[in-house]
Design a protein around this motif. Structure first.
Motif, mmCIF file in Angstrom:
data_model
loop_
_atom_site.group_PDB
_atom_site.id
_atom_site.type_symbol
_atom_site.label_atom_id
_atom_site.label_comp_id
_atom_site.label_asym_id
_atom_site.label_seq_id
_atom_site.Cartn_x
_atom_site.Cartn_y
_atom_site.Cartn_z
ATOM 1 N N ALA A 108 42.238 -8.845 29.069
ATOM 2 C CA ALA A 108 41.872 -9.191 27.772
ATOM 3 C C ALA A 108 41.395 -8.127 26.653
ATOM 4 C CB ALA A 108 41.130 -10.217 27.551
ATOM 5 N N ASN A 109 40.813 -7.054 27.510
ATOM 6 C CA ASN A 109 40.132 -5.816 26.780
ATOM 7 C C ASN A 109 41.104 -4.642 26.658
ATOM 8 O OD1 ASN A 109 37.894 -7.374 26.560
ATOM 9 N ND2 ASN A 109 36.932 -6.746 28.480
ATOM 10 N N ALA A 110 42.347 -4.599 27.068
ATOM 11 C CA ALA A 110 43.165 -3.623 26.986
ATOM 12 C C ALA A 110 43.310 -3.132 25.545
ATOM 13 C CB ALA A 110 44.485 -3.958 27.644
ATOM 14 N N SER A 111 43.213 -3.724 24.655
ATOM 15 C CA SER A 111 43.546 -3.407 23.265
ATOM 16 C C SER A 111 42.139 -3.283 22.469
ATOM 17 C CB SER A 111 44.518 -4.547 22.502
ATOM 18 O OG SER A 111 43.892 -5.726 22.595
ATOM 19 N N MET A 112 41.156 -3.289 23.158
ATOM 20 C CA MET A 112 39.960 -3.132 22.571
ATOM 21 C C MET A 112 39.595 -1.620 21.776
ATOM 22 S SD MET A 112 36.778 -4.532 22.137
ATOM 23 C CE MET A 112 36.888 -6.037 23.507
ATOM 24 N N GLN A 113 39.292 -1.882 20.569
ATOM 25 C CA GLN A 113 38.931 -0.670 19.650
ATOM 26 C C GLN A 113 37.883 0.168 20.137
ATOM 27 O OE1 GLN A 113 41.172 0.386 17.232
ATOM 28 N NE2 GLN A 113 42.358 -1.448 18.017
ATOM 29 N N PRO A 114 37.962 1.671 19.991
ATOM 30 C CA PRO A 114 36.604 2.233 20.427
ATOM 31 C C PRO A 114 35.468 2.041 19.460
ATOM 32 C CG PRO A 114 38.805 3.560 19.953
ATOM 33 C CD PRO A 114 39.094 2.487 19.700
ATOM 34 N N LEU A 115 34.542 2.008 20.154
ATOM 35 C CA LEU A 115 33.167 1.684 19.436
ATOM 36 C C LEU A 115 32.850 2.797 18.353
ATOM 37 C CD1 LEU A 115 31.260 -0.466 19.586
ATOM 38 C CD2 LEU A 115 29.762 0.905 21.130
ATOM 39 N N ALA A 116 32.455 2.740 17.220
ATOM 40 C CA ALA A 116 32.119 3.736 16.256
ATOM 41 C C ALA A 116 31.199 4.568 16.827
ATOM 42 C CB ALA A 116 31.441 3.105 14.828
ATOM 43 N N SER A 117 31.706 6.066 16.834
ATOM 44 C CA SER A 117 30.685 7.012 17.601
ATOM 45 C C SER A 117 29.893 7.674 16.417
ATOM 46 C CB SER A 117 31.628 7.893 18.212
ATOM 47 O OG SER A 117 32.563 8.653 17.477
ATOM 48 N N ALA A 118 29.633 7.192 15.304
ATOM 49 C CA ALA A 118 28.694 7.799 14.320
ATOM 50 C C ALA A 118 27.192 8.017 14.855
ATOM 51 C CB ALA A 118 28.588 6.865 13.181
ATOM 52 N N ALA A 119 26.739 9.386 14.437
ATOM 53 C CA ALA A 119 25.408 9.502 14.823
ATOM 54 C C ALA A 119 24.561 8.299 14.449
ATOM 55 C CB ALA A 119 25.047 10.948 14.303
ATOM 56 N N PRO A 120 23.569 7.629 15.562
ATOM 57 C CA PRO A 120 22.849 6.799 15.123
ATOM 58 C C PRO A 120 21.853 7.311 13.849
ATOM 59 C CG PRO A 120 22.146 7.653 17.397
ATOM 60 C CD PRO A 120 23.480 8.384 16.877
ATOM 61 N N GLY A 121 21.480 6.189 13.056
ATOM 62 C CA GLY A 121 20.475 6.684 12.037
ATOM 63 C C GLY A 121 18.925 6.418 12.667
ATOM 64 N N VAL B 127 31.366 -1.701 25.695
ATOM 65 C CA VAL B 127 29.982 -1.898 25.027
ATOM 66 C C VAL B 127 29.819 -3.015 23.864
ATOM 67 C CG1 VAL B 127 27.889 -0.721 23.651
ATOM 68 C CG2 VAL B 127 29.349 0.537 25.478
ATOM 69 N N THR B 128 28.895 -3.995 24.163
ATOM 70 C CA THR B 128 28.617 -5.053 23.349
ATOM 71 C C THR B 128 27.355 -4.730 22.585
ATOM 72 O OG1 THR B 128 29.891 -6.354 24.715
ATOM 73 C CG2 THR B 128 28.326 -7.498 22.765
ATOM 74 N N ARG B 129 27.275 -4.765 21.342
ATOM 75 C CA ARG B 129 26.231 -4.241 20.397
ATOM 76 C C ARG B 129 25.871 -5.369 19.690
ATOM 77 N NH1 ARG B 129 26.840 1.810 18.988
ATOM 78 N NH2 ARG B 129 25.820 1.934 20.927
ATOM 79 N N SER B 130 24.855 -5.557 18.845
ATOM 80 C CA SER B 130 24.543 -6.819 18.120
ATOM 81 C C SER B 130 25.629 -6.630 16.804
ATOM 82 C CB SER B 130 23.185 -6.747 17.928
ATOM 83 O OG SER B 130 23.035 -5.542 16.712
ATOM 84 N N SER B 131 26.186 -5.603 16.458
ATOM 85 C CA SER B 131 26.976 -5.581 15.335
ATOM 86 C C SER B 131 28.423 -5.477 15.738
ATOM 87 C CB SER B 131 26.335 -4.624 14.276
ATOM 88 O OG SER B 131 26.577 -3.328 14.700
ATOM 89 N N ALA B 132 28.772 -4.920 17.040
ATOM 90 C CA ALA B 132 30.098 -4.580 17.439
ATOM 91 C C ALA B 132 30.299 -5.048 18.850
ATOM 92 C CB ALA B 132 30.465 -3.106 16.955
ATOM 93 N N LYS B 133 31.671 -4.881 19.362
ATOM 94 C CA LYS B 133 31.976 -4.616 20.556
ATOM 95 C C LYS B 133 33.248 -3.688 20.708
ATOM 96 C CE LYS B 133 33.654 -7.552 24.300
ATOM 97 N NZ LYS B 133 33.806 -8.855 24.900
ATOM 98 N N GLY B 134 33.149 -2.867 21.834
ATOM 99 C CA GLY B 134 34.179 -1.931 21.686
ATOM 100 C C GLY B 134 34.218 -1.032 23.019
ATOM 101 N N SER B 135 35.271 -0.155 23.112
ATOM 102 C CA SER B 135 35.233 0.923 24.150
ATOM 103 C C SER B 135 34.378 2.000 24.132
ATOM 104 C CB SER B 135 36.699 1.069 24.463
ATOM 105 O OG SER B 135 37.150 1.828 23.421
ATOM 106 N N ALA B 136 33.628 2.457 25.027
ATOM 107 C CA ALA B 136 33.167 3.904 24.704
ATOM 108 C C ALA B 136 33.429 4.783 25.834
ATOM 109 C CB ALA B 136 31.673 3.325 24.665
ATOM 110 N N GLY B 137 33.383 6.168 25.976
ATOM 111 C CA GLY B 137 33.567 7.099 26.851
ATOM 112 C C GLY B 137 31.831 7.442 27.370
ATOM 113 N N PRO B 138 31.891 8.120 28.513
ATOM 114 C CA PRO B 138 30.802 8.705 28.898
ATOM 115 C C PRO B 138 29.778 9.283 28.133
ATOM 116 C CG PRO B 138 32.728 9.477 30.402
ATOM 117 C CD PRO B 138 33.383 8.969 28.988
ATOM 118 N N ASP B 139 30.091 9.967 27.127
ATOM 119 C CA ASP B 139 29.234 10.758 26.036
ATOM 120 C C ASP B 139 28.765 9.817 24.904
ATOM 121 O OD1 ASP B 139 29.449 12.837 27.696
ATOM 122 O OD2 ASP B 139 31.271 13.616 26.566
ATOM 123 N N SER B 140 29.303 8.427 24.772
ATOM 124 C CA SER B 140 28.885 7.753 23.843
ATOM 125 C C SER B 140 27.336 7.722 23.712
ATOM 126 C CB SER B 140 29.917 6.454 23.877
ATOM 127 O OG SER B 140 30.961 6.564 23.624
#
Length: 183
Positions: A22-35, A155-168
């Motif tokens: 089910a997660n094969a089409s999961m979008q990458p989690l936004a990699s913006a620098a955390p505020g 990665v499931t975050r309170s505001s989003a869910k998506g895929s992430a790499g080792p450096d995320s």
């Protein structure tokens, strides 16, 4: 024979699609620098108010996102930076006319934890450390198992869910799921 090949091709296509999961089409989690860090339920805060020793203590942000302070009442902490929280506490002290110009300092003693499960040696809950990446979170959990997918995690975050790499980056409260690799 061509009907057999057509049926076999169809069955193989369905089998490959179901293996993708089910997660094969999961979008990458936004990699913006955390505020700036925003407080949330589970954070432990030390508050010092010059001249009001009754308020000097360690407090836990409750599940409602508030902290109950003696002589003041509840102050909302969730979603605020530590600087904004200090200002709100000072405003509450001023409103109660306890001190004319309160000097409030607050510091985070313990961040809310993150959670990791799946193909790691010791899945569970771990304390968050500022600046964590997925790789450091996996290291804290004892490393990958031999069948883990080391290139991508969910990665499931309170505001989003998506895929992430080792450096995320990892945020407090994140749920990291290391999936099994098929090859």
């Amino acid at each position: 024979m061509s009907i057999f090949r057509t049926c076999l091709t169809f069955v193989m296509a369905v089998a490959m699609t179901s293996c993708a999961g089910a997660n094969a089409s999961m979008q990458p989690l936004a990699s913006a620098a955390p505020g700036p860090y925003q407080l949330g339920p589970g954070d432990q805060i030390r508050i010092n108010v010059f001249g009001l020793d009754a308020l000097n203590n360690t407090y836990l942000v409750g599940d409602t996102g508030e902290i109950s302070l003696p002589m003041i009442g509840t102050v909302t902490a969730s979603g605020k930076t530590i600087t904004r929280f200090e200002t709100d506490v000072a405003d509450s002290i001023r409103a109660k006319q306890l001190v004319l110009e309160p000097k409030v300092s607050a510091q985070i003693l313990a961040y809310r934890p993150f959670f990791i499960l799946g193909e790691v040696q010791r899945p569970g809950q771990y304390p968050y450390v500022p600046g964590m990446s997925v790789m450091t979170a996996v290291s804290v959990a004892g490393g990958y198992t031999f069948r883990a997918n080391t290139k991508k995690v969910m990665v499931t975050r309170s505001s989003a869910k998506g895929s992430a790499g080792p450096d995320s980056s990892v945020q407090p409260g994140d749920l990291i799921q290391v999936q099994e690799s098929w090859f």
